[in-house]
Enzyme design. Structure first.
Site, PDB file in Angstrom:
ATOM      1  N   TYR A  33       5.647  31.385   8.367  1.00 24.81           N
ATOM      2  CA  TYR A  33       7.057  31.248   8.710  1.00 24.81           C
ATOM      3  C   TYR A  33       7.879  31.664   7.507  1.00 24.81           C
ATOM      4  O   TYR A  33       7.636  31.212   6.396  1.00 24.81           O
ATOM      5  CB  TYR A  33       7.366  29.792   9.078  1.00 24.81           C
ATOM      6  CG  TYR A  33       8.831  29.530   9.384  1.00 24.81           C
ATOM      7  CD1 TYR A  33       9.417  30.060  10.525  1.00 24.81           C
ATOM      8  CD2 TYR A  33       9.612  28.758   8.537  1.00 24.81           C
ATOM      9  CE1 TYR A  33      10.759  29.815  10.811  1.00 24.81           C
ATOM     10  CE2 TYR A  33      10.953  28.510   8.812  1.00 24.81           C
ATOM     11  CZ  TYR A  33      11.523  29.045   9.950  1.00 24.81           C
ATOM     12  OH  TYR A  33      12.845  28.799  10.227  1.00 24.81           O
ATOM     13  N   ASP A  50       6.438  34.610  -0.408  1.00 23.83           N
ATOM     14  CA  ASP A  50       7.415  33.635   0.049  1.00 23.83           C
ATOM     15  C   ASP A  50       6.960  32.272  -0.459  1.00 23.83           C
ATOM     16  O   ASP A  50       6.100  31.628   0.130  1.00 23.83           O
ATOM     17  CB  ASP A  50       7.511  33.655   1.580  1.00 23.83           C
ATOM     18  CG  ASP A  50       8.504  32.612   2.086  1.00 23.83           C
ATOM     19  OD1 ASP A  50       9.027  31.827   1.273  1.00 23.83           O
ATOM     20  OD2 ASP A  50       8.738  32.585   3.316  1.00 23.83           O
ATOM     21  N   LYS A 110      13.879  25.208  -1.122  1.00 24.04           N
ATOM     22  CA  LYS A 110      13.415  23.822  -1.138  1.00 24.04           C
ATOM     23  C   LYS A 110      13.501  23.131  -2.511  1.00 24.04           C
ATOM     24  O   LYS A 110      14.580  22.700  -2.883  1.00 24.04           O
ATOM     25  CB  LYS A 110      12.012  23.760  -0.519  1.00 24.04           C
ATOM     26  CG  LYS A 110      12.089  24.223   0.948  1.00 24.04           C
ATOM     27  CD  LYS A 110      10.920  23.902   1.822  1.00 24.04           C
ATOM     28  CE  LYS A 110      11.280  24.185   3.272  1.00 24.04           C
ATOM     29  NZ  LYS A 110      10.568  25.262   3.912  1.00 24.04           N
TER      30      LYS A 110
HETATM   31  C1  LIG Z   1      11.296  26.426   4.793  1.00 28.10           C
HETATM   32  C2  LIG Z   1      10.797  27.799   4.639  1.00 28.10           C
HETATM   33  C3  LIG Z   1      11.626  28.908   4.826  1.00 28.10           C
HETATM   34  C4  LIG Z   1      13.025  28.801   5.333  1.00 28.10           C
HETATM   35  O1  LIG Z   1      13.850  28.105   4.486  1.00 28.10           O
HETATM   36  P1  LIG Z   1      15.235  27.493   5.062  1.00 28.10           P
HETATM   37  O2  LIG Z   1      15.895  26.919   3.858  1.00 28.10           O
HETATM   38  O3  LIG Z   1      14.827  26.478   6.082  1.00 28.10           O
HETATM   39  O4  LIG Z   1      15.980  28.619   5.661  1.00 28.10           O
HETATM   40  C5  LIG Z   1      11.116  30.161   4.555  1.00 28.10           C
HETATM   41  N1  LIG Z   1       9.851  30.316   4.142  1.00 28.10           N
HETATM   42  C6  LIG Z   1       9.022  29.274   3.961  1.00 28.10           C
HETATM   43  C7  LIG Z   1       7.643  29.511   3.476  1.00 28.10           C
HETATM   44  C8  LIG Z   1       9.464  27.982   4.224  1.00 28.10           C
HETATM   45  O5  LIG Z   1       8.620  26.948   4.073  1.00 28.10           O
END
Ligand SMILES: *Cc1c(COP(=O)(O)O)cnc(C)c1O
Length: 427
Positions: free
Chosen positions: A144, A239, A267
């Site tokens: 994701y 990511d 995060k």
């Molecule tokens: C949470 C997450 C996102 C998206 O971040 P948001 O702040 O919710 O838009 C993208 N990539 C990874 C791996 C994530 O865990």
């Protein structure tokens, strides 16, 4: 546990917001029942509007690595808020956080702050496309990367399939530029790259997949991605929105010793405030406006509150032995959970990277999306509800990672293991 007030709020919320929530997984759809409405949180504990206390393993889906409402972060925020909350102009705080990020991630030579992980991945991909002058991207099944159009594609079975959107509203023409490959499938990856490299701008990957639980890269998998992308001039994007400052201070790239071309963060670097960041090689990041022609902007980007919460969080995380301590607590939980599952005779598979973890209700080794799906969802849902009744807040889906913070004590873990024993026995 009495949750009357939560239920009342939920009924009200459903009439006002789609599904009663502002982010889908909060709605408990995957596990049944209705969500808890939260009043406050402190340290390792979260409290709902009915006054129930839970040991929290969601931690706002990862950011609260210091535990909730850490005194240093709160103090710094209180101080800074008196000076204004956003200026739409540069501040020294942005420099401070940028320096901390660049120091911790040698692959990042220049960084741009944004407001969410979604913005970070979406923008990084635009830059990679601008830099390479190619359109297609490769992602991995089950990874994701936020909710941008071209990233909401996981594709069907088979070694490699051209993208079909997962969500209505994503144009087919857009999704067709996303090539999806099973995680850990070296052969499928090499095949696609050899055939398509001339059109491929970037490979984006969660180096540890936290969005189907916790799936670890096999030996040699990330190394192969690094080697092949370098050969064909494809940008490798890690990511690390979830894994950054979580799997280790230097993220998964330090943990596995791989240097990507670009990195996305979020995060933890916002300490619980809305934030994201993307960065990488200087030549690539020089493409970003106003230095270069690739446009990306944000009214609230780098705002002083988010920067302050991030700086304070990273300051504490960079103290000696913090990750060692986190790791010890995590190991204690891992051993306890494995132990009770064995005692009770429930077949589970436990995985973790640093303080990201997941227990799957399966006997199959979990290495990708397909094998993650072998987990017994019904059993997980009963486990989730049982744990909640015992005051343990887990993510309301099998396909999410759990987290611990520096505020989690051995007493918390003992209570959790005890609850897991009782819950597993009653499954
Ligand atoms: C949470 C997450 C996102 C998206 O971040 P948001 O702040 O919710 O838009 C993208 N990539 C990874 C791996 C994530 O865990």
């Amino acid at each position: 546990m009495v949750t009357t007030k939560s239920k009342t709020f939920y009924r009200k919320a459903v009439g006002l917001m789609p599904g009663g929530v502002n982010s889908p997984v909060r709605a408990f759809k995957a596990v049944g029942g209705s969500p808890l409405f939260i009043q406050r949180a402190k340290g390792s504990k979260i409290y709902d509007v009915d006054g129930n206390e839970y040991i929290d393993y969601v931690l706002s889906w990862g950011p609260m690595i210091l535990g909730h409402s850490h005194p240093s972060v709160v103090k710094a925020l209180k101080k800074i808020i008196e000076n204004g909350t956003s200026f739409g102009a540069p501040t020294p705080l942005e420099i401070e956080l940028a320096q901390m990020i660049i120091k911790a991630y040698p692959s990042i030579e220049k960084v741009r702050m944004v407001n969410s992980g979604t913005e970070a991945t979406m923008s990084a991909i635009r830059v990679a496309r601008g830099f390479t002058k190619r359109d297609k991207i490769i992602k991995f099944e089950g990874c994701y990367h936020g909710h941008a159009d071209g990233l909401l594609v996981k594709a069907g079975s088979g070694a490699a399939t051209f993208g079909v959107p997962d969500s209505p509203g994503v144009p087919k023409d857009y999704a067709k530029n996303t090539i999806t490959i099973p995680f850990n499938d070296i052969k499928a990856f090499k095949d696609v790259v050899q055939k398509e490299w001339k059109n491929i701008a970037c490979v984006i990957i969660e180096p540890v997949v936290g969005n189907i639980g916790c799936v670890l890269p096999r030996d040699g998998f990330l190394e192969t991605l690094r080697k092949e992308t370098a050969t064909y001039g494809i940008i490798l994007i890690f990511d690390e929105v979830m894994t950054g400052f979580r799997v280790s201070y230097g993220g998964a790239q330090a943990y596995y010793g791989i240097k990507p071309d670009m990195t996305c963060l979020g995060k933890v670097i916002g300490g619980g405030l809305p934030v994201g960041a993307y960065g990488g090689r200087k030549d690539i990041m020089s493409m970003v406006a106003p230095e270069g022609p690739v446009y990306q902007a944000g009214t609230l980007s780098g705002n002083p509150l988010a920067m302050t919460a991030g700086i304070e969080t990273l300051k504490i995380l960079s103290k000696k032995d913090i990750y060692k301590k986190l790791n010890n607590t995590m190991q204690y939980l891992e051993e306890g959970l494995k132990d009770v599952a064995k005692k009770v005779g429930v077949k589970t598979r436990f995985y973790r990277a640093g303080t990201m973890f997941c227990t799957y209700f399966t006997d199959t080794e979990v290495v990708d999306y397909k094998t993650a799906k072998t987990s017994d969802i019904e059993k997980f849902s009963r486990f989730f509800r049982g744990m909640l009744n015992h005051g343990i807040n887990l993510a309301p889906s099998q396909f999410e990672a759990g987290f611990i913070s520096i505020a989690h004590t051995h007493t918390d873990i003992n209570r959790t293991i005890e609850a897991a024993y009782k819950t597993l026995k009653s499954l």
